[in-house]
Design a protein around this motif. Structure first.
Motif, PDB file in Angstrom:
ATOM      1  N   LYS A   1       0.830  -1.198   0.000  1.00 16.60           N
ATOM      2  CA  LYS A   1       0.000   0.000   0.000  1.00 16.60           C
ATOM      3  C   LYS A   1       0.872   1.258   0.000  1.00 16.60           C
ATOM      4  O   LYS A   1       0.553   2.252  -0.633  1.00 16.60           O
ATOM      5  CB  LYS A   1      -0.908  -0.020   1.229  1.00 16.60           C
ATOM      6  CG  LYS A   1      -2.383   0.079   0.860  1.00 16.60           C
ATOM      7  CD  LYS A   1      -3.248  -0.091   2.079  1.00 16.60           C
ATOM      8  CE  LYS A   1      -3.922  -1.447   2.088  1.00 16.60           C
ATOM      9  NZ  LYS A   1      -4.433  -1.829   3.401  1.00 16.60           N
ATOM     10  N   TRP A   2       1.991   1.178   0.729  1.00 16.23           N
ATOM     11  CA  TRP A   2       2.911   2.316   0.768  1.00 16.23           C
ATOM     12  C   TRP A   2       3.704   2.462  -0.515  1.00 16.23           C
ATOM     13  O   TRP A   2       4.000   3.557  -0.947  1.00 16.23           O
ATOM     14  CB  TRP A   2       3.885   2.165   1.950  1.00 16.23           C
ATOM     15  CG  TRP A   2       3.312   2.632   3.226  1.00 16.23           C
ATOM     16  CD1 TRP A   2       2.809   1.871   4.235  1.00 16.23           C
ATOM     17  CD2 TRP A   2       3.148   3.989   3.638  1.00 16.23           C
ATOM     18  NE1 TRP A   2       2.340   2.661   5.230  1.00 16.23           N
ATOM     19  CE2 TRP A   2       2.532   3.966   4.910  1.00 16.23           C
ATOM     20  CE3 TRP A   2       3.455   5.230   3.058  1.00 16.23           C
ATOM     21  CZ2 TRP A   2       2.230   5.131   5.610  1.00 16.23           C
ATOM     22  CZ3 TRP A   2       3.148   6.385   3.764  1.00 16.23           C
ATOM     23  CH2 TRP A   2       2.545   6.333   5.018  1.00 16.23           C
TER      24      TRP A   2
ATOM     25  N   PRO B   1       1.844   3.578  -4.839  1.00 15.62           N
ATOM     26  CA  PRO B   1       1.687   4.900  -5.479  1.00 15.62           C
ATOM     27  C   PRO B   1       3.001   5.558  -5.905  1.00 15.62           C
ATOM     28  O   PRO B   1       3.122   5.963  -7.064  1.00 15.62           O
ATOM     29  CB  PRO B   1       0.953   5.718  -4.416  1.00 15.62           C
ATOM     30  CG  PRO B   1       0.340   4.715  -3.506  1.00 15.62           C
ATOM     31  CD  PRO B   1       1.231   3.536  -3.514  1.00 15.62           C
TER      32      PRO B   1
ATOM     33  N   GLY C   1       4.462   3.901  -8.976  1.00 14.59           N
ATOM     34  CA  GLY C   1       3.708   4.217 -10.183  1.00 14.59           C
ATOM     35  C   GLY C   1       4.072   5.586 -10.717  1.00 14.59           C
ATOM     36  O   GLY C   1       4.349   5.755 -11.916  1.00 14.59           O
ATOM     37  N   VAL C   2       4.128   6.562  -9.814  1.00 12.53           N
ATOM     38  CA  VAL C   2       4.469   7.925 -10.237  1.00 12.53           C
ATOM     39  C   VAL C   2       5.882   7.959 -10.806  1.00 12.53           C
ATOM     40  O   VAL C   2       6.132   8.489 -11.898  1.00 12.53           O
ATOM     41  CB  VAL C   2       4.339   8.893  -9.034  1.00 12.53           C
ATOM     42  CG1 VAL C   2       4.903  10.255  -9.397  1.00 12.53           C
ATOM     43  CG2 VAL C   2       2.885   9.000  -8.610  1.00 12.53           C
TER      44      VAL C   2
ATOM     45  N   TRP D   1       6.200  -1.524  -9.893  1.00 18.89           N
ATOM     46  CA  TRP D   1       4.823  -1.097  -9.622  1.00 18.89           C
ATOM     47  C   TRP D   1       3.831  -2.166 -10.059  1.00 18.89           C
ATOM     48  O   TRP D   1       2.984  -2.630  -9.279  1.00 18.89           O
ATOM     49  CB  TRP D   1       4.577   0.226 -10.365  1.00 18.89           C
ATOM     50  CG  TRP D   1       3.185   0.747 -10.309  1.00 18.89           C
ATOM     51  CD1 TRP D   1       2.382   0.802  -9.206  1.00 18.89           C
ATOM     52  CD2 TRP D   1       2.436   1.319 -11.391  1.00 18.89           C
ATOM     53  NE1 TRP D   1       1.179   1.366  -9.534  1.00 18.89           N
ATOM     54  CE2 TRP D   1       1.180   1.688 -10.861  1.00 18.89           C
ATOM     55  CE3 TRP D   1       2.712   1.555 -12.734  1.00 18.89           C
ATOM     56  CZ2 TRP D   1       0.196   2.280 -11.654  1.00 18.89           C
ATOM     57  CZ3 TRP D   1       1.734   2.151 -13.517  1.00 18.89           C
ATOM     58  CH2 TRP D   1       0.492   2.504 -12.983  1.00 18.89           C
TER      59      TRP D   1
END
Lengths: 255, 56, 221
Positions: A16-17, A20, A23-24, A215
């Motif tokens: 969860k950490w 994101p 991905g960015v 990711w």
């Protein structure tokens, strides 16, 4: 460390950490690498504009090999320690690795046409890349054809490890083979010295590709865990009620 | 801008290689994120169902 | 059961089965000769045009013949439960795998190796490549059969098929084929290719029974 993350709860929290930012980082890195390669790098004195294809080819080729190494490592962990999450990681890496191997081959062919005058030459690197594509396809075929999930996982792990043992030998033999044939005047991509004005989009692009890979591997692992939960719930609702301790046991591993 | 976009005689190869890379990258992303979403939705529906069955 | 005794027992049984079935011995040889015949048709009647690639074609025919029917290597014994019985009796799976692969080598690659000079001559090869051709086939044979056996063991389940065997063992066959064809190209028996070919075979002989045993254990679980 492996057993620490064998716990799906812990993995979920970590994922969860991580998901994101990875991905960015991945998408941004790819965008910067591509944009830089297309618009903000000088034209090569030898290759002209065609050098711009290096910025899509080299990161794909790097990731193709990296993904195989990753898959083989994950397979080893899953085979030796019967680690479910490692198996999910290997399973997730395979289609990504195969896709990037395909991309490396395709962009290599497109780059080769203006540089070598042919879409395909039996160059050592292209050829071992093609062999690697077949290794990926074999791995994915095992996973698709063997219906029993646990059995497929173990057979696929063996397949990945055998491939990893053989990859250096294949690489060596193909080098050996092509050195017999190839006229030495063939242009070698990049050469030893790449100017820093050309290097930065390459590095950022490779970093972006790698983050993108990480990711999507994590996302697929999350999906896999959800699917297992779904299967468990469906089994429970279909009838046979599972007692609490047994259910807890199951969520920790072995199913 | 048109000057930037002009890739000379290799334009076709360059745009094709970038284009196919972008298509594959986006395709992987859409597919994998789609699967994730579908699994999430299914899981939530099942959990709701299981809960209502338990509370009865 | 000890390793050697298991190995010999399996080897004897599989060889007997192959001989009794009749087709076993002939299949690879017939495929091999048919391949040569069809290759000649594909290239054209001019033997001089075939000459330079004749040994390479023979090598390719031998490799393909050795992979023929390889996907059945373990499946029958797995399906009828005899593998299960042997394993529960304590027979080492690696010895079983080695015995079966050796039997397959005897039935497929050995006759093809003996036929290879004939095939090469028919395709217009020069007589001085015949010795390197036979020697390289003899030395490289185990690599193809034993690497192929690895694919066969991995794909031995009810749902594995010929496709799976091909995909799994295909890439592993590239190095020995490169070295084998290299011996022919240099035409010398002291070429490094021959040593590399020998190394490939030795590696296959050691690695394959272990990998096969691991894969078969998964099928038996």
């Amino acid at each position: 460390m492996f057993s620490y993350f064998a716990n799906p709860e812990r993995f979920q929290n970590l994922a969860k950490w991580l998901v994101p930012p990875l991905g960015v980082l991945g998408l941004l890195g790819i965008a910067i690498g591509f944009g830089g390669g297309l618009f903000f790098t000088p034209v090569d004195y030898q290759q002209g504009e065609a050098v711009r294809m290096m910025y899509v080819h080299v990161p794909a080729a790097w990731l193709a090999s990296f993904a195989y190494a990753f898959m083989a490592m994950a397979s080893l962990i899953s085979f030796v320690w019967r680690h479910n999450l490692a198996d999910a990681a290997a399973k997730a890496a395979a289609p990504l690795g195969a896709s990037f191997t395909f991309l490396a081959l395709l962009t290599g062919a497109l780059w080769g046409k203006p540089m070598w005058g042919a879409y395909w030459v039996w160059d050592a690197r292209l050829t071992s890349m093609l062999v690697m594509l077949f290794l990926y396809l074999g791995y994915m075929a095992v996973r698709n054809i063997v219906p029993d999930e646990a059995r497929a996982a173990r057979l696929a792990a063996i397949t990945a490890m055998v491939g990893a043992i053989n990859l250096p030998i294949i690489k060596f033999s193909v080098d050996w083979w092509s050195s017999l044939h190839q006229p030495s005047s063939v242009f070698r991509a990049g050469g030893s010295a790449i100017d820093s004005t050309m290097l930065w989009p390459l590095l950022i692009g490779a970093l972006g590709y790698t983050a993108f890979f990480g990711w999507l591997v994590l996302v697929q692992m999350q999906t896999e865990l959800d699917r297992r939960k779904i299967a468990r719930l469906q089994r429970r609702m279909a009838g046979g009620r599972v007692s609490r301790p047994e259910a807890a046991q199951r969520s920790l591993g072995d199913d | 801008m048109t000057e930037l976009l002009d890739m000379g005689k290799y334009a076709g190869f360059i745009w094709a290689s970038y284009g196919v890379s972008i298509v594959v990258i986006l395709g992987l992303m859409v597919r994998i994120l789609g699967q994730r979403k579908a699994a999430k939705v299914q899981l939530r529906a099942l959990e709701d169902k299981a809960e209502s069955a338990n509370s009865q | 059961m000890s390793w050697t005794r298991t190995f010999l027992a399996v080897l004897a049984r599989d060889t007997a089965v192959a001989r009794r079935a009749g087709g076993g011995w002939a299949q690879a040889s017939v495929f091999f000769l048919l391949f040569v015949l069809l290759a000649a048709f594909a290239i054209g009647p001019e033997t001089r045009a075939q000459g330079p690639i004749a040994p390479a074609l023979v090598w390719l025919a031998a490799v393909l013949a050795s992979q023929l029917s390889l996907d059945h290597l373990f499946r029958a014994d797995l399906d009828d439960g005899s593998l299960d019985i042997l394993a529960t009796a304590g027979a080492p799976l690696s010895a079983i795998a080695a015995g079966k692969a050796t039997a397959h080598w005897l039935a497929s690659f050995a006759p093809v190796t003996l036929l290879s000079p004939l095939a090469a001559l028919m395709l217009g090869a020069k007589p001085d490549v015949l010795i390197p051709l036979m020697v390289s086939l003899a030395i490289g044979g185990p690599a193809f059969v034993f690497f192929g056996a690895m694919g066969a063991a991995l794909a031995a389940g009810r749902h594995g098929g010929g496709l799976l065997v091909l995909l799994l063992s295909g890439p592993l066959l590239a190095p020995p084929l490169i070295f084998g064809a290299g011996v022919i190209r240099t035409g010398a028996l002291d070429s490094p290719d021959l040593k590399l070919l020998l190394a490939s075979s030795l590696m296959a002989l050691v690695l394959s029974p272990l990998i096969c045993a691991a894969a078969l254990r998964v099928h038996l679980e």
